[in-house]
Design a protein around this motif. Sequence first.
Motif: not given
Length: 344
Positions: A172-177, A244-257, A270-275
Amino acid sequence: MGMKAIQLISHGAPGQLRLGDVPDPVAADGEVVVRVRACGLNRLDLWMEEGKLPVPISLPRIPGGEISGEVLQVGTGVTGWKQGDAVAVQSNLFCGECEFCARGEESICLKGKLLGMDRDGGFAERVAVPASALVRLPSDVDFVTSASLTLAGSTAMHMLTQRAPVRQGDWVLVIGGASGVGSAAIQIARQLGAYVISSGSSEAKRQFALDRGAHHVVDSSADDWPAEVRKITGKRGVDLVVEHVGGDTLARCFTCLARGGTIVTCGATAGREVSLSLWPLFVKEHKLVGSYGRNRKDIAATLEWVAAGKLKPAVHQVYPLAQTRAAYDALRSRSVVGKVVITP
Ligand SMILES: [Zn+2]
């Protein structure tokens, strides 16, 4: 009679908070008045102060949604509660009648309202709340502890036990511990038998995550932090990301999965729109799961875990009501590690 309360008068960063006397709240049908003993301060309160929430807020408003206290007055039609009962309050107010409430999913109630935003909250000596929002406080959990975990802790509980349940042995990866949600998520994931990696932008925040039980930490200010996560897992990736941050952080989390992995998210500071790249999403059978607030059973579970010593609060500082302004400023400075609590 009147009471002391903090009111948000106008939006801004900082906005105008006024300490003054306001009329005593009255318990309407089905409501109780709670003597507030402690109320946690959350990033949500800063967003409301700044007027950045995607919902209209009418001012003046008494903020504060993470309330613990004692029942002071019981309105008509209320059963099961009496004066003096120690309680925590569910800040996701719900109607109790819609199809989602009927199946216990209060957090997605069609008529959901937020305490401290849609109606007056807990940065006050007393607050009126629907009796349906009350959760009994276990006798060995004190008010400040409750107010430091009810909101963020139960948000994490909802994410890790209801929306994306952790399995024994998961990575489990927890962002912003070091955040409220993050620090609770680390502890909950550990208790459920996961291997936990957490991210933090400073040495102090990473140490805080390790102290909460993370097995590994990565530096979220480094460009290659997702590569570091993959390296720690032997290139496999993680089964679950708590985001729980969003933006670019959320997009990059996919590469951790890892294959079959899930991202569960409850925020977008950090942003509500994510590609989103759909090819890896379906090829690797990834899941992106939303999580909003909590149900009363998540609060009850959180408080039971606290009483059992399985979930520990980390209180940064407790401020009296008159110093609420300083509490907001401390939280906004991002130097805070742990919880800020107001005791009216
Ligand atoms: Zn409802």
